[in-house]
Design an enzyme around this catalytic site. Structure first.
Site, short mmCIF file in Angstrom:
data_model
loop_
_atom_site.label_atom_id
_atom_site.label_comp_id
_atom_site.label_asym_id
_atom_site.label_seq_id
_atom_site.Cartn_x
_atom_site.Cartn_y
_atom_site.Cartn_z
N CYS A 2 -13.67 36.19 69.87
CA CYS A 2 -14.26 37.11 70.84
C CYS A 2 -13.46 38.40 70.93
O CYS A 2 -12.25 38.42 70.69
CB CYS A 2 -14.26 36.47 72.22
SG CYS A 2 -15.14 34.92 72.27
N ARG A 27 -13.15 40.44 63.47
CA ARG A 27 -12.57 39.22 64.04
C ARG A 27 -13.47 38.01 63.83
O ARG A 27 -13.01 36.88 63.98
CB ARG A 27 -12.33 39.42 65.55
CG ARG A 27 -11.29 40.48 65.85
CD ARG A 27 -11.41 40.96 67.28
NE ARG A 27 -10.94 39.99 68.24
CZ ARG A 27 -9.78 40.03 68.86
NH1 ARG A 27 -8.95 41.00 68.60
NH2 ARG A 27 -9.44 39.12 69.74
N TRP A 74 -17.54 34.69 69.90
CA TRP A 74 -17.39 33.63 68.90
C TRP A 74 -17.52 32.33 69.68
O TRP A 74 -16.67 32.00 70.50
CB TRP A 74 -16.02 33.76 68.23
CG TRP A 74 -15.76 32.80 67.11
CD1 TRP A 74 -16.16 32.93 65.81
CD2 TRP A 74 -15.01 31.59 67.17
NE1 TRP A 74 -15.71 31.87 65.07
CE2 TRP A 74 -15.00 31.03 65.87
CE3 TRP A 74 -14.32 30.91 68.18
CZ2 TRP A 74 -14.36 29.84 65.57
CZ3 TRP A 74 -13.68 29.72 67.89
CH2 TRP A 74 -13.70 29.19 66.59
N ASN A 98 -12.59 36.44 76.92
CA ASN A 98 -12.08 35.78 75.70
C ASN A 98 -11.25 34.60 76.18
O ASN A 98 -10.52 34.72 77.16
CB ASN A 98 -11.12 36.70 74.93
CG ASN A 98 -11.83 37.86 74.30
OD1 ASN A 98 -13.04 37.98 74.39
ND2 ASN A 98 -11.06 38.73 73.67
N GLY A 99 -11.31 33.48 75.45
CA GLY A 99 -10.50 32.32 75.83
C GLY A 99 -11.37 31.15 76.25
O GLY A 99 -12.59 31.14 76.01
N GLU A 478 -3.21 26.73 49.32
CA GLU A 478 -3.75 28.05 49.67
C GLU A 478 -4.98 28.39 48.83
O GLU A 478 -5.97 28.92 49.36
CB GLU A 478 -2.63 29.11 49.50
CG GLU A 478 -3.04 30.55 49.72
CD GLU A 478 -3.60 30.85 51.11
OE1 GLU A 478 -3.52 30.00 52.01
OE2 GLU A 478 -4.14 31.96 51.28
N LYS A 482 -8.65 29.14 50.40
CA LYS A 482 -9.40 30.37 50.12
C LYS A 482 -10.80 30.02 49.62
O LYS A 482 -11.79 30.60 50.06
CB LYS A 482 -8.71 31.23 49.04
CG LYS A 482 -7.48 31.99 49.45
CD LYS A 482 -7.73 33.19 50.30
CE LYS A 482 -7.59 32.84 51.75
NZ LYS A 482 -6.28 33.03 52.33
N GLU A 485 -13.00 28.45 52.55
CA GLU A 485 -13.40 29.35 53.64
C GLU A 485 -14.37 30.44 53.17
O GLU A 485 -15.22 30.88 53.92
CB GLU A 485 -12.20 29.93 54.39
CG GLU A 485 -11.43 31.02 53.70
CD GLU A 485 -10.30 31.59 54.55
OE1 GLU A 485 -10.46 31.76 55.76
OE2 GLU A 485 -9.22 31.89 53.99
N HIS A 501 -2.19 8.09 43.84
CA HIS A 501 -2.13 7.28 45.06
C HIS A 501 -3.43 7.36 45.87
O HIS A 501 -3.44 7.04 47.05
CB HIS A 501 -0.93 7.72 45.92
CG HIS A 501 0.36 7.55 45.20
ND1 HIS A 501 0.89 6.32 44.88
CD2 HIS A 501 1.21 8.47 44.67
CE1 HIS A 501 2.02 6.48 44.22
NE2 HIS A 501 2.24 7.77 44.07
N LYS A 600 -11.01 36.28 62.47
CA LYS A 600 -9.78 36.85 61.92
C LYS A 600 -8.59 36.50 62.79
O LYS A 600 -7.53 36.15 62.31
CB LYS A 600 -9.94 38.37 61.81
CG LYS A 600 -8.76 39.08 61.18
CD LYS A 600 -8.62 38.70 59.73
CE LYS A 600 -7.39 39.26 59.07
NZ LYS A 600 -7.05 38.52 57.84
C1 AGP Z 1 -6.64 32.62 56.15
O1 AGP Z 1 -7.42 33.05 55.10
C2 AGP Z 1 -7.23 32.32 57.40
N1 AGP Z 1 -8.49 32.78 57.65
C3 AGP Z 1 -6.44 31.62 58.46
O2 AGP Z 1 -6.02 30.42 57.95
C4 AGP Z 1 -5.23 32.39 59.05
O3 AGP Z 1 -4.22 32.50 58.11
C5 AGP Z 1 -4.74 31.65 60.31
O4 AGP Z 1 -5.77 31.66 61.27
C6 AGP Z 1 -3.48 32.24 60.89
O5 AGP Z 1 -3.67 33.56 61.29
P1 AGP Z 1 -2.45 34.49 61.63
O6 AGP Z 1 -1.68 34.69 60.37
O7 AGP Z 1 -3.05 35.75 62.14
O8 AGP Z 1 -1.62 33.78 62.66
#
Ligand code: AGP
Length: 605
Positions: A2, A27, A74, A98-99, A478, A482, A485, A501, A600
Site C-alpha cells: 500500500c 510498490r 495491496w 497502510n499496515g 536466488e 527470480k 516471482e 535425500h 516492492k
Molecule cells: C526480490 O526479488 C524480492 N521481490 C523480495 O524477495 C525482496 O528482496 C524482499 O522483500 C526484501 O526486500 P528488502 O530488500 O527491501 O528488505
C-alpha cells in the site's frame, strides 16, 4: 504494498495526487482511490486495478478540492475490489491506511453494537468508524489520539475531516510515513520517493508520532500528545529515476545498469590512493567481535547466505544467518560482543525493521546494508553501509542484490584485515580484483542472446530446479526465486549434494535443471550430482566459468561467465540467472516490473 499520499494546498490537488500515486505503483498494488474535500463534503472515488482507471474516473467527474488523500492498496483483508479500496469514508471523515489492524474483528463487533454498518471487508474501516464516533464529542486531533489508543497492529494513516477543511492528520506505528514541505503546500507520503517530484525537503515520522498538515504549516506530536520538532532532511535528486530510457521495463534497465552499479559501489568504498577499503568506525572493535548475525528477507536474505561463505573463508568470526520474520519471534540470546547486520534494499521491510527494533531493545550493536539511506532501517541502526545502487523500481531485486553482495564482501575483507586474518598481499589483490568486476559483469551481460534461446525451453515446463554447492547454493536459491516471482513457474533451489535425500524424486524426462558449477573446490562433486540428474532424464543447463568444460550432448545448454577470482564468482553467476528469469517472463507475457501478488516494499508482516 500500500502507498499513501496527502496534499494540503491552495489549489486543486487531485492531479498531483494521481501523479504521486503513479510514483507509488512500483510498490505493487491492486486498487486505488482518492478523497478530496469539495464544497464542504468528502468526495471519494476509487476503483480496482490501476491508477490509470482512477484517473479516467476523475476525468469524467473532476475533484476540485484543495486538500486530499490518495492510496494504492495491496490487499490484506478482503479481496481487491472497489469497495475494499481505500479511502474508507463516512460523511465526516476519510481514511487511507497502510499496515494491518490486528484487533479489527473485536473493534468491528463493538462498533456494530453501536449501530455502525460496515461496507467493506477491510480492517481499515474500523478506523473510519472509531473516528466518526469520537468526532461526535471532540476535535480531530483528540479523536485521532483516542482512536489510535484502541488499535493493535501496525499503521501509517492519512485522514481528512469534513468539518475541518484545512487539515490532514497523519500517524505512524510500524509503517513508514514522511512529510514534505513546499511553498503554500505540504505533503504526506508513505515514502519520500513519492514526494520527490514535489519537494526534496522531508521529515520522517517515528513510531507513535502524529502530524497535522495545513497548506502553510506542519505540527508534530509524540505519543504523549506533546508538540515536538522534527529534523528536515534534504533528499538527494536521483536522475533518470522514473525514466526507462530505451528499455522495455525497469527490470531490464536495472539488470543492464549493473556494471555501473558495481563501479559506483566499488569506488565509494575503495580508496585507490591508499589501496585500502575506506570503512572505519565499526560499532564494535573488529578484534572484539564474537559473532556476526546477518538478517534479511527474500533476495536480501540470499545475499546474507552468500556472505556467510565469504566470512567463513576470510575471517575467524562465527557467522549466523537469519530470516527476519523468524528471528523476530524466536527466543534469541543477545550478546554485546555480537554485531547484528540487517540487509534490505528498501530499508522499510516490516519484518527486518521489527527484527532490528528487537536488537535495539536488547541494546546490541546494529548495522544496516541498505539502498535507501533515508529509510527506517537506516535511521534506526547504529551504523549504515549504503549500497549506492540508485532507486530500484522493478519489484524483482537485481542491481540491489549485486550492491548488497559487493558491500558485504568489502566489509568482510575490511574486517578480516582489521583483525589481521588476511595477509596483506591477498588483501590488496582482492581490492584490485574488485575493480575488474564492472567489466566482467558487462561481459556476462553479453550472454543475453544465448539466454534468450535457453528461455524458450522453459515455456512448456511444469517446474524447474536450480542446483549449486558452496556459495553457488544461495545463488541457486536466488535464481529460483527470480524465476518463480517473475514467470510464475515453479522453481526450486537446492544444494546439489542434497538431491539424493529427496528432491531427486522430482526429476523426470525433460525437467529443466540449472546446474551452477564454477571451477571451485566443489566443481567435481557438483558435476557428479549433475550426472545423477542426467541419468533420470533432467534437461541440463550448465552455468560455469570453467574454460575446459565441453558441452556434451547430455547438456542442453552451457553458459560460461568470466572469471576474476573464486570469491567474486557468485556475483557473476547471479547475472545470467536474472536474465533467464527475465526472458522466460517476457516470453510468457508476464508483468515484469509488477509481478502478481507481490510488492516492492513489504511493509506488512
Ligand atoms: C526480490 O526479488 C524480492 N521481490 C523480495 O524477495 C525482496 O528482496 C524482499 O522483500 C526484501 O526486500 P528488502 O530488500 O527491501 O528488505
Amino acid at each position: 504494498m500500500c502507498g499513501i499520499i496527502g496534499i494540503a494546498s491552495n489549489k486543486p490537488v487531485s492531479i498531483n495526487i494521481i501523479n504521486s500515486l503513479k510514483k507509488l505503483e512500483y510498490r505493487g498494488y491492486d486498487s486505488a482511490g482518492i478523497a478530496t474535500l469539495k464544497d464542504n463534503s468528502i468526495d471519494e472515488k476509487k476503483c480496482s486495478g490501476r491508477v490509470d482507471e482512477l484517473e479516467k474516473l476523475l476525468l469524467k467527474s473532476p475533484s476540485n478540492g484543495n486538500i486530499g488523500i490518495g492510496h494504492v492498496r495491496w490487499a490484506t483483508h478482503g479481496i481487491p475490489n472497489t469497495v475494499n479500496a481505500h479511502p474508507h469514508s463516512t460523511e465526516n471523515v476519510s481514511v487511507v491506511h497502510n499496515g494491518i489492524i490486528e484487533n479489527s474483528d473485536d473493534l468491528k463487533k463493538e462498533l456494530e453494537t453501536k449501530g455502525y454498518i460496515f461496507k467493506s471487508q477491510t480492517d481499515t474501516e474500523v478506523i473510519t468508524m472509531l473516528l466518526t464516533e469520537s468526532l461526535k464529542n471532540t476535535d480531530p486531533l483528540d479523536s485521532v489520539f483516542k482512536t489510535l489508543s484502541k488499535l493493535k497492529g501496525s499503521f501509517a494513516l492519512g485522514i481528512i475531516f469534513k468539518n475541518f477543511s484545512d487539515i490532514i492528520i497523519g500517524a505512524r506505528r510500524g509503517s513508514p510515513l514522511a512529510v514534505g514541505y513546499s511553498n503554500e503546500e505540504n505533503y504526506l507520503g508513505s515514502d519520500s520517493y513519492a514526494l520527490k517530484s514535489m519537494t526534496n525537503k522531508i521529515s520522517y515520522l517515528d513510531d507513535g508520532e502524529l502530524c497535522v498538515l495545513t497548506k502553510n504549516n506542519v505540527s508534530f506530536y509524540n505519543v504523549k500528545k506533546n508538540k515536538i520538532n522534527k529534523k528536515i532532511h534534504t533528499v538527494s535528486d536521483d536522475e533518470n529515476v522514473s525514466d526507462k530510457g530505451d528499455y522495455k521495463n525497469f527490470m531490464s534497465k536495472e539488470i543492464f545498469e549493473q556494471p555501473t552499479t558495481a563501479k559506483k559501489c566499488v569506488s565509494e568504498y575503495i580508496d585507490s590512493l591508499k589501496k585500502d577499503i575506506n570503512i572505519y568506525n565499526f560499532p564494535i572493535d573488529p578484534k572484539k567481535i564474537n559473532k556476526i548475525i546477518l538478517i534479511g528477507c527474500g533476495t536480501a536474505y540470499h545475499s546474507c547466505l552468500v556472505a556467510k561463505y565469504w566470512f567463513e573463508e576470510l575471517t575467524q568470526i562465527d557467522i549466523e544467518i537469519d530470516i527476519a520474520s523468524e528471528f523476530r519471534y524466536r527466543n534469541v540470546k543477545f550478546d554485546n560482543n555480537n554485531l547484528y547486520i540487517f540487509v534490505s534494499q528498501s530499508g522499510e521491510t516490516a519484518d527486518t525493521a521489527a527484527a532490528l527494533e528487537i536488537c535495539k531493545k536488547n541494546r546490541v550493536k546494529t548495522c544496516s546494508v541498505v539502498n535507501v539511506v533515508e529509510s527506517t532501517i537506516a535511521r534506526n541502526s547504529d551504523w549504515v553501509l549504503p549500497i549506492h545502487a540508485g532507486p530500484e523500481i522493478g519489484v524483482a531485486s537485481t542491481k540491489a542484490f549485486l550492491g548488497q553482495l559487493i558491500v558485504l564482501y568489502i566489509s568482510c575483507l575490511k574486517l578480516s584485515s582489521a583483525r589481521n586474518e588476511i595477509d596483506k598481499k591477498t588483501y590488496h589483490q582482492s581490492i584490485e580484483n574488485l575493480k575488474k568486476l564492472p567489466e566482467a559483469i558487462k561481459k556476462t551481460l553479453n550472454l543475453e542472446t544465448n539466454i534468450q534461446l535457453m528461455a524458450k525451453e522453459f515455456l512448456e515446463a511444469r517446474g524447474s530446479m536450480f542446483l549449486g554447492r558452496g556459495s553457488s547454493f544461495p545463488i541457486a536459491l536466488e535464481g529460483a526465486l527470480k524465476l518463480k516471482e517473475l514467470s510464475y513457474l515453479h522453481a526450486e533451489g537446492y544444494p546439489a549434494g542434497e538431491m539424493k535425500h529427496g528432491p531427486l524424486a522430482l526429476i523426470e524426462e525433460g525437467l529443466p535443471v540449472i546446474v551452477i558449477a564454477p571451477k571451485d573446490k566443489y566443481y567435481e562433486k557438483t558435476l557428479s550430482n549433475m550426472q545423477e540428474v542426467i541419468s533420470r532424464g533432467g534437461k541440463i543447463f550448465l552455468i560455469t566459468n570453467n574454460k575446459k568444460v565441453s558441452i556434451s550432448e547430455n547438456i542442453r545448454f552451457g553458459l560460461r561467465v568470466p572469471y576474476i577470482d573464486d570469491t567474486l564468482t557468485p556475483i557473476l553467476l547471479a547475472v545470467p540467472l536474472q536474465l533467464l528469469a527475465y526472458h522466460v517472463a517476457l516470453l510468457k507475457n508476464c508483468d515484469i516490473d509488477k509481478p502478481r501478488n507481490l510488492a516492492k516494499s513489504v511493509t506488512v508482516e
